[in-house]
Design a protein around this motif. Structure first.
Motif, mmCIF file in Angstrom:
data_model
loop_
_atom_site.group_PDB
_atom_site.id
_atom_site.type_symbol
_atom_site.label_atom_id
_atom_site.label_comp_id
_atom_site.label_asym_id
_atom_site.label_seq_id
_atom_site.Cartn_x
_atom_site.Cartn_y
_atom_site.Cartn_z
ATOM 1 N N LEU A 126 0.832 -1.201 0.000
ATOM 2 C CA LEU A 126 0.000 0.000 0.000
ATOM 3 C C LEU A 126 0.869 1.256 0.000
ATOM 4 O O LEU A 126 1.979 1.260 0.521
ATOM 5 N N SER A 127 0.331 2.321 -0.556
ATOM 6 C CA SER A 127 1.094 3.562 -0.660
ATOM 7 C C SER A 127 1.111 4.286 0.679
ATOM 8 O O SER A 127 0.058 4.484 1.313
ATOM 9 N N ARG A 176 -20.077 10.281 1.718
ATOM 10 C CA ARG A 176 -18.841 9.751 2.298
ATOM 11 C C ARG A 176 -17.691 9.931 1.313
ATOM 12 O O ARG A 176 -17.911 10.022 0.102
ATOM 13 N N GLY A 177 -16.478 9.909 1.859
ATOM 14 C CA GLY A 177 -15.328 9.949 0.978
ATOM 15 C C GLY A 177 -15.272 8.746 0.062
ATOM 16 O O GLY A 177 -14.830 8.848 -1.094
ATOM 17 N N GLY A 186 -12.103 10.439 4.293
ATOM 18 C CA GLY A 186 -12.674 9.236 3.704
ATOM 19 C C GLY A 186 -12.046 8.876 2.377
ATOM 20 O O GLY A 186 -11.829 7.701 2.068
ATOM 21 N N ILE A 187 -11.774 9.896 1.562
ATOM 22 C CA ILE A 187 -11.091 9.648 0.285
ATOM 23 C C ILE A 187 -9.709 9.061 0.543
ATOM 24 O O ILE A 187 -9.295 8.083 -0.086
ATOM 25 N N ASP A 188 -8.980 9.667 1.482
ATOM 26 C CA ASP A 188 -7.620 9.233 1.772
ATOM 27 C C ASP A 188 -7.586 7.791 2.275
ATOM 28 O O ASP A 188 -6.774 6.978 1.810
ATOM 29 N N SER A 189 -8.449 7.458 3.211
ATOM 30 C CA SER A 189 -8.428 6.102 3.763
ATOM 31 C C SER A 189 -8.874 5.070 2.730
ATOM 32 O O SER A 189 -8.377 3.932 2.712
ATOM 33 N N GLY A 213 -4.799 0.633 -2.316
ATOM 34 C CA GLY A 213 -3.416 0.600 -2.774
ATOM 35 C C GLY A 213 -3.100 1.639 -3.822
ATOM 36 O O GLY A 213 -2.183 1.458 -4.637
ATOM 37 N N LYS A 214 -3.829 2.759 -3.793
ATOM 38 C CA LYS A 214 -3.649 3.803 -4.804
ATOM 39 C C LYS A 214 -2.866 4.974 -4.232
ATOM 40 O O LYS A 214 -3.103 5.402 -3.099
ATOM 41 N N ARG A 215 -1.960 5.505 -5.034
ATOM 42 C CA ARG A 215 -1.162 6.640 -4.604
ATOM 43 C C ARG A 215 -1.866 7.962 -4.862
ATOM 44 O O ARG A 215 -1.621 8.952 -4.179
#
Length: 420
Positions: free
Chosen positions: A57-58, A314-315, A357-360, A366-368
């Motif tokens: 994961l990034s 939600r994100g 939410g977007i970040d988590s 597994g996206k950067r």
């Protein structure tokens, strides 16, 4: 952590419901007729599933993007909404919150604050127009927006004359005179914190729409402007193209839900479209916007920016929309609940909830970067998508003309122009 902070949009909604008079709150949550589209906007996101990763994961994620000619810190923009009487500072508070979190705001021409004040609070302001009055009337509004420093235009077309609600519509006065104050007194007394916000400003909730006229002219009421809109014939595609020609800069057409109309929007010269059904307040029975998004993104995503609004809570909802082809999303009710719950700080809180939410979600996938998202990151049920105004033949022709396919969404053969 502050006790005023909330960790979900659902909590912002609960606080807004507690703080606002019933008639004000009901105006925020209602959809047209039976509310089928409003409900589908929400439930459709629940039908989508993720395909997470567990290793590699990034460690860091990039949430910023470039949309409508501007860099934003997250792919969430403020959608224009009408008179924001949920808080005395209205659109100015929202603009400041968006600026503090590095994103843009759309200001409704039916908004309660002058565009000059909103642009001063957030230079990344887009002015939203309805097709109301004559071309000369509309041109004058564009001239004012340009002089104020608006960076783009949003033309909203996903609002028809469908306004009946099975559960009834709240009473909204033409203006707050003594008689109306007496009528609303019980609601105000039982919601003292909302009332106190206005008492401190020494002014009543303003139901005027100052951006419909020139500065210094008599400001029409919301229903006065609404009446003019109802009497104006709906625009043609030639009208859309004319309006586009009057603005040299980003031009978002809000309200596209059909593939054929997405193509007509491209022909009219718009720089972006938002897949929208006016938050369930237009023709009830229209599918959720997230169902219509994939086909529209496939058809015109290489020619214009495709955004989405409707049902974002939600994100992870934002991530699902990006994975299915949206460049960014717009939010409406979510930030209004934040505004009601805590003014500018409440709107900032809503944007923080979505950002986290977007970040988590990116981490789990597994996206950067938000730009790395694709259809392979979501599990889409076979009966999920709603392709309106499109055909297999049209998709094949589009694939040949652009000599490109998106294998992650459909298996295709450009040589044979076949789609499976």
């Amino acid at each position: 952590m502050s006790t005023t902070w909330f960790e979900s949009i659902a909590e912002a909604q609960r606080r807004a419901k507690k703080r606002l008079p019933g008639s004000v709150y009901s105006a925020l949550i209602a959809g047209s007729e039976k509310g089928l589209t409003l409900a589908d906007n929400l439930s459709a996101f629940d039908e989508l599933r993720f395909a997470p990763r567990t290793a590699g994961l990034s460690g860091t994620r990039e949430l910023g993007t470039h949309v409508l000619g501007r860099d934003v810190a997250l792919p969430v923009l403020i959608s224009p909404t009408g008179v924001q009487a949920v808080h005395p500072d209205g659109e100015v508070a929202v603009a400041r919150a968006a600026a503090a979190r590095g994103t843009s705001i759309g200001l409704s021409s039916f908004g309660s604050k002058p565009i000059e004040e909103v642009v001063a609070a957030n230079p990344n302001t887009y002015f939203q127009v309805y097709w109301t009055g004559t071309r000369d009337d509309i041109q004058r509004r564009l001239d004012r927006a340009r002089a104020a420093g608006a960076v783009g235009i949003i033309l909203t077309l996903d609002w028809s004359f469908s306004h009946s609600r099975d559960w009834g519509s709240p009473h909204i006065p033409e203006k707050l005179n003594f008689r109306e104050l007496l009528r609303f007194a019980p609601e105000g007394i039982t919601h003292p914190r909302w009332l106190l916000d206005y008492v401190r400003t020494r002014r009543l909730p303003d139901l005027g729409v100052p951006n419909m006229v020139e500065p210094g002219e008599k400001v029409p009421t919301f229903f006065g402007a609404y009446g003019q809109w109802m009497q104006t014939p709906p625009p043609t595609w030639d009208d859309v193209a004319w309006l586009r020609s009057q603005w040299d800069g980003p031009f978002l057409l809000k309200g596209v839900i059909r593939v054929d109309e997405a193509r007509r929007a491209v022909d009219a010269g718009v720089s972006a479209i938002s897949v929208s059904n006016h938050g369930g307040n237009n023709l009830d029975g229209t599918p959720a916007t997230i169902r219509a998004l994939p086909a529209i993104a496939d058809a015109v995503g290489g020619q214009v920016e495709v955004l989405l609004d409707g049902g974002i809570r939600r994100g992870s909802d934002v991530v699902k929309a990006l994975a299915l082809g949206a460049r960014a999303v717009l939010i409406g009710r979510a930030y209004l609940w934040g505004l009601a719950a805590g003014g500018q700080t409440g709107v900032e809180n809503v944007l923080d909830v979505l950002r986290n939410g977007i970040d988590s979600t990116l981490l789990a996938l597994g996206k950067r970067s938000v730009h790395d998202l694709g259809p392979e990151d979501v599990v889409v049920p076979g009966s999920f998508e709603a392709e309106l105004g499109g055909s297999t033949a049209a998709r094949a022709e589009d694939a040949l003309s652009h000599l490109a396919c998106r294998p992650s969404r459909r298996r295709c053969s450009t040589a044979a122009a076949t789609w499976e």
